[in-house]
Structures are given as structure tokens and as C-alpha cells.
Design an enzyme around this catalytic site. Structure first.
Site, PDB file in Angstrom:
ATOM      1  N   CYS A 112      43.785  52.198  29.207  1.00 30.80           N
ATOM      2  CA  CYS A 112      42.222  51.581  27.944  1.00 30.80           C
ATOM      3  C   CYS A 112      41.486  52.354  27.000  1.00 30.80           C
ATOM      4  O   CYS A 112      40.166  52.190  27.116  1.00 30.80           O
ATOM      5  CB  CYS A 112      41.921  51.273  29.523  1.00 30.80           C
ATOM      6  N   HIS A 252      34.349  51.922  28.725  1.00 34.86           N
ATOM      7  CA  HIS A 252      35.627  51.229  28.941  1.00 34.86           C
ATOM      8  C   HIS A 252      34.855  50.061  29.985  1.00 34.86           C
ATOM      9  O   HIS A 252      33.907  50.380  30.589  1.00 34.86           O
ATOM     10  CB  HIS A 252      36.226  52.288  29.912  1.00 34.86           C
ATOM     11  N   ASN A 282      37.774  42.617  31.194  1.00 37.10           N
ATOM     12  CA  ASN A 282      39.160  43.949  31.166  1.00 37.10           C
ATOM     13  C   ASN A 282      39.635  43.891  29.819  1.00 37.10           C
ATOM     14  O   ASN A 282      41.118  42.985  30.366  1.00 37.10           O
ATOM     15  CB  ASN A 282      39.108  45.113  32.407  1.00 37.10           C
TER      16      ASN A 282
HETATM   17  O1  UT7 Z   1      40.809  49.783  33.096  1.00 39.40           O
HETATM   18  C1  UT7 Z   1      41.249  50.299  33.558  1.00 39.40           C
HETATM   19  C2  UT7 Z   1      42.469  49.160  34.689  1.00 39.40           C
HETATM   20  N1  UT7 Z   1      41.506  49.027  36.608  1.00 39.40           N
HETATM   21  C3  UT7 Z   1      40.478  49.456  36.754  1.00 39.40           C
HETATM   22  O2  UT7 Z   1      39.523  50.242  36.165  1.00 39.40           O
HETATM   23  C4  UT7 Z   1      40.322  48.856  38.157  1.00 39.40           C
HETATM   24  C5  UT7 Z   1      39.216  49.949  38.793  1.00 39.40           C
HETATM   25  N2  UT7 Z   1      39.729  49.356  40.290  1.00 39.40           N
HETATM   26  C6  UT7 Z   1      38.787  48.669  40.709  1.00 39.40           C
HETATM   27  O3  UT7 Z   1      37.717  48.109  39.794  1.00 39.40           O
HETATM   28  C7  UT7 Z   1      38.417  48.051  41.906  1.00 39.40           C
HETATM   29  O4  UT7 Z   1      39.245  48.788  42.944  1.00 39.40           O
HETATM   30  C8  UT7 Z   1      38.543  46.616  42.813  1.00 39.40           C
HETATM   31  C9  UT7 Z   1      38.027  44.816  41.652  1.00 39.40           C
HETATM   32  C10 UT7 Z   1      40.294  46.371  41.712  1.00 39.40           C
HETATM   33  C11 UT7 Z   1      39.093  46.121  43.495  1.00 39.40           C
HETATM   34  O5  UT7 Z   1      38.083  46.203  44.647  1.00 39.40           O
HETATM   35  P1  UT7 Z   1      37.270  47.592  45.935  1.00 39.40           P
HETATM   36  O6  UT7 Z   1      36.389  47.255  46.400  1.00 39.40           O
HETATM   37  O7  UT7 Z   1      38.230  49.079  45.635  1.00 39.40           O
HETATM   38  O8  UT7 Z   1      38.910  46.531  46.649  1.00 39.40           O
HETATM   39  P2  UT7 Z   1      39.813  46.347  47.726  1.00 39.40           P
HETATM   40  O9  UT7 Z   1      40.450  46.745  46.516  1.00 39.40           O
HETATM   41  O10 UT7 Z   1      39.525  47.645  48.617  1.00 39.40           O
HETATM   42  O11 UT7 Z   1      39.925  45.337  48.134  1.00 39.40           O
HETATM   43  C12 UT7 Z   1      39.196  44.414  49.087  1.00 39.40           C
HETATM   44  C13 UT7 Z   1      39.530  43.193  49.795  1.00 39.40           C
HETATM   45  C14 UT7 Z   1      41.282  43.309  50.570  1.00 39.40           C
HETATM   46  O12 UT7 Z   1      41.271  43.120  51.679  1.00 39.40           O
HETATM   47  P3  UT7 Z   1      41.463  44.189  52.895  1.00 39.40           P
HETATM   48  O13 UT7 Z   1      42.646  44.455  52.419  1.00 39.40           O
HETATM   49  O14 UT7 Z   1      40.085  44.855  53.013  1.00 39.40           O
HETATM   50  O15 UT7 Z   1      41.551  42.385  53.842  1.00 39.40           O
HETATM   51  C15 UT7 Z   1      41.862  43.011  49.568  1.00 39.40           C
HETATM   52  O16 UT7 Z   1      43.398  42.197  49.865  1.00 39.40           O
HETATM   53  O17 UT7 Z   1      40.108  42.594  48.774  1.00 39.40           O
HETATM   54  C16 UT7 Z   1      41.407  41.367  48.536  1.00 39.40           C
HETATM   55  N3  UT7 Z   1      40.975  41.611  47.409  1.00 39.40           N
HETATM   56  C17 UT7 Z   1      40.250  40.009  46.717  1.00 39.40           C
HETATM   57  N4  UT7 Z   1      40.005  39.020  47.420  1.00 39.40           N
HETATM   58  C18 UT7 Z   1      39.145  38.343  46.877  1.00 39.40           C
HETATM   59  C19 UT7 Z   1      41.817  42.163  46.585  1.00 39.40           C
HETATM   60  N5  UT7 Z   1      42.005  41.049  45.304  1.00 39.40           N
HETATM   61  C20 UT7 Z   1      40.840  39.608  45.919  1.00 39.40           C
HETATM   62  C21 UT7 Z   1      40.839  38.666  44.828  1.00 39.40           C
HETATM   63  N6  UT7 Z   1      40.286  37.990  45.346  1.00 39.40           N
HETATM   64  N7  UT7 Z   1      41.049  39.145  43.380  1.00 39.40           N
END
Ligand code: UT7
Length: 325
Positions: A112, A252, A282
């Protein structure tokens, strides 16, 4: 000196909502909204490609600049989702737009951060040799990542943004750009299959690895906030100004929580931080030029405004630019 002469953007008209995703994978509007702020994203139609979206954005930027394709001396196109492995998408854009036989380059793999890095390269080249450069950020991510992987699929959208840059006075001067890389984090955000380490083969097709974006979301989140706020502070300092002089930061657009955290670290009120991630998701290297196009079109930016662009992506790469309107 390097100026921006025109702004352009393109987003497919095919809207996909969070509820549309919830009908396909185990997710919900509530989860996506709370964790990312995203409500909708645009998905390219079947007949659209990285090249067609780039050309659409470039045409709006050229029109905005009052220029024709034959006025352009060089094209730099930032993307991680090229039309072909080779040649570069920029070559396809040169031909389709009807430009002269000018040099073109893809800046690929910066995730990005690619567009702001490309502005950095363009500024330097314009300073050495006066020329008009078309700089494009484009991503057709929906066709490259796994639709069934809820952890990444719901985050992204397709789109393109473009600027025309040149040496004469224009709408805005690019005062300075800084960029950096920390390759020790390369494995934290990666799409490995298709490269020489993991070439496409039967097993990657069977395992589904060919389109699996591996991402440690939390680590990316933390680093994105740190690098974008530090880079913004540094670039403003380098041009002899302070953050309180900044009218608008265009960060971004990956996640509303990242954007809010950057604004908070910089001590800026919400109205001085641009947000459209709820509408487009994104769109990788397209987020910053597309947002800049929207912000100029909707008069969010006025003459005299100091604007900071900042981006962060795979690599990790980051960059920030100070732009004086
Ligand atoms: O542009 C550069 C590229 N990417 C980024 O900038 C992304 C940067 N990171 C983020 O935006 C965030 O970390 C995310 C949006 C990707 C995730 O948010 P988070 O608050 O860090 O959540 P997490 O990864 O800790 O996941 C929390 C839970 C997990 O379940 P458990 O293990 O707590 O039971 C995931 O399995 O949310 C679950 N999960 C979902 N649930 C419903 C992951 N994706 C989804 C989904 N729907 N789409």
C-alpha cells in the site's frame, strides 16, 4: 521543483456490502464495521483489468491537468496486482492511453506504500530532468486473494488513482517526500505463490496457496500506526513546518482504527484526517491518490493548504509527502 498538475481516480460501480460478504463467508457487518470501519467496497467487473482501471484514472487526471496523453514524458505505475507478470502494466497503459513511446515503469511489491514511493521517485526525476510524469496507484485485489479467507478478503476493494506531475507551477507543490523500508518484516504480510520461491504449480493450486495473502494483522496494525505518524512528523519538520500547520492528512485507508490512531498520535482533530475507507475498503496503492482526488474534487482542500500524504504496506515500506496547495 515538482508540482501536481492534475488529480484523477476510478472505482468500479459494482458495490459489495459487508452483508454481501456475510452471505459468502463466516463474518458479519458488525465484525467488519467494528474492527475496520469498512461498510462497502468496489469490486471490478469481469471485463475490467488493472490496465483498464489505470487508464480510467489517468484520463481523469489528464483532463484535470488540461493535458493530452502525448504531453506525458514518463509513466510510473505502483501496483501489487499487475495485469501480467511481464511486461509491466505501465507499458499496457502507455499503449492504451495513446502516449508517445516514452519510458514506463511499474513499482511493484511495495504494497500500500507504492504510490507515495512513486511520487518520491517522480519528484526526484523531475528535479533532474524537467518532464511530465503520470503517476498511478492501482489495485485489482479482489482477483488475487482468496475469497474464502475471511481474515483478508473482507478488507480489500478495487480501484485506481492518478496524478500528473511536472516541473512548472501547478495545483500543488510536492515539497518533500521521505520513505523507508524494514525488510525484516517481509514475512508478516506476503503473497508468496507465483514468485520464484513458490512458483505456480499443481500443489499450490490444490492447496489454494496461489492466492493466500498471509498477514499478521495485529503486527501490521501496530507498525502502520507508528511508521505513518513518525514519517508524517518527520516530513513536516523537514520542510520547516509543524503538524499544527497541516490542514489535512491523507493516510493510507486500510482500517478506520489505524487512521484514528495516526490522527491521535499526531494530535489532529478528526476533521483534519481524511477518511473514505468506509466506502471503498483498502484499495492498496490506490487509496492515497484516490482519496486525494476526492478531497480536491469535494473542496476538502483549499489553496494555501499544507497536506500530508502517508502510506504503509508490505515490506514493510512506508512513506510520507508534504504537499503545498
Ligand atoms: O494495508 C496494509 C495491509 N493490512 C492492514 O493494514 C491490516 C492491519 N490490521 C488490521 O486491520 C486488523 O488487525 C484486522 C482488521 C485485520 C483484524 O482486527 P483485530 O482486531 O486485529 O482482530 P484479530 O486478528 O485479533 O482477530 C480477532 C478474531 C479472531 O478470532 P479469535 O481467534 O479471537 O476467536 C479471528 O479469527 O476475529 C476473527 N476474525 C473474523 N471474524 C469475523 C478474523 N476475520 C474475521 C471476519 N469476520 N472477517
Amino acid at each position: 521543483m515538482a508540482y501536481i498538475l492534475g488529480f484523477g481516480g476510478y472505482a468500479p460501480d459494482n458495490v459489495m456490502t459487508n452483508n454481501d460478504w456475510a452471505a459468502l463467508v463466516d463474518t458479519s457487518d458488525e465484525w467488519i464495521t467494528q474492527r475496520t470501519g469498512i461498510k462497502r467496497r468496489r469490486i471490478a467487473h469481469e471485463d475490467e483489468t488493472t490496465m483498464t482501471m489505470s487508464v480510467a484514472a489517468a484520463e481523469t487526471a489528464l483532463e484535470d491537468a488540461g493535458l493530452a496523453p502525448e504531453d506525458i514524458d514518463e509513466i510510473i505505475l505502483a501496483t501489487d496486482t499487475p495485469e501480467l507478470m511481464t511486461p509491466d502494466t505501465a507499458a499496457l497503459v502507455q499503449h492504451q492511453l495513446g502516449c508517445r513511446n516514452i519510458p514506463t515503469y511499474d513499482l511493484g511489491g511495495s504494497g500500500c506504500a507504492g504510490f507515495v514511493q512513486a511520487v518520491d521517485v517522480a519528484k526526484t526525476r523531475i528535479t533532474v530532468t524537467p518532464k511530465k510524469i503520470l503517476v498511478i496507484g492501482v489495485e485489482l485485489i479482489s482477483r488475487m486473494i482468496s475469497a474464502t479467507d475471511r481474515a483478508t478478503s473482507v478488507l480489500f476493494g478495487d480501484g485506481a488513482g492518478a496524478v500528473v506531475m511536472g516541473p512548472e507551477s501547478g495545483r500543488a507543490e510536492v515539497l518533500d517526500v521521505i520513505s523507508g523500508t524494514d525488510g525484516s518484516h517481509a514475512e508478516i504480510l506476503t503473497l508468496a505463490a507465483g514468485g520464484t520461491r513458490n512458483p505456480f504449480n499443481e500443489s499450490s493450486l490444490v492447496s489454494g496457496d496461489y492466492n493466500r495473502l498471509v498477514m499478521d494483522g495485529r503486527k501490521v496494525f501496530t507498525e502502520a500506526v507508528r511508521r505513518m505518524s513518525e514519517a508524517s512528523t518527520e516530513v513536516v519538520k523537514r520542510v520547516g513546518r509543524s503538524i499544527s500547520d497541516v490542514a489535512l492528512v491523507i493516510p493510507h485507508q486500510a482500517n478506520k482504527r489505524i487512521i484514528d490512531a495516526v490522527g491521535k498520535k499526531l494530535g489532529l482533530s478528526e476533521d483534519r484526517v481524511f477518511v473514505n475507507v468506509h466506502e471503498y475498503g483498502n484499495t492498496g496503492s490506490a487509496t492515497v491518490p484516490f482519496a486525494m482526488w476526492e478531497a480536491t474534487r469535494d473542496q476538502r482542500i483549499k489553496d494555501g493548504d499544507l497536506v500530508v500524504l502517508t502510506a504503509f504496506g508490505a515490506g514493510f515500506h512506508w512513506a510520507a509527502a508534504a504537499v503545498q496547495f
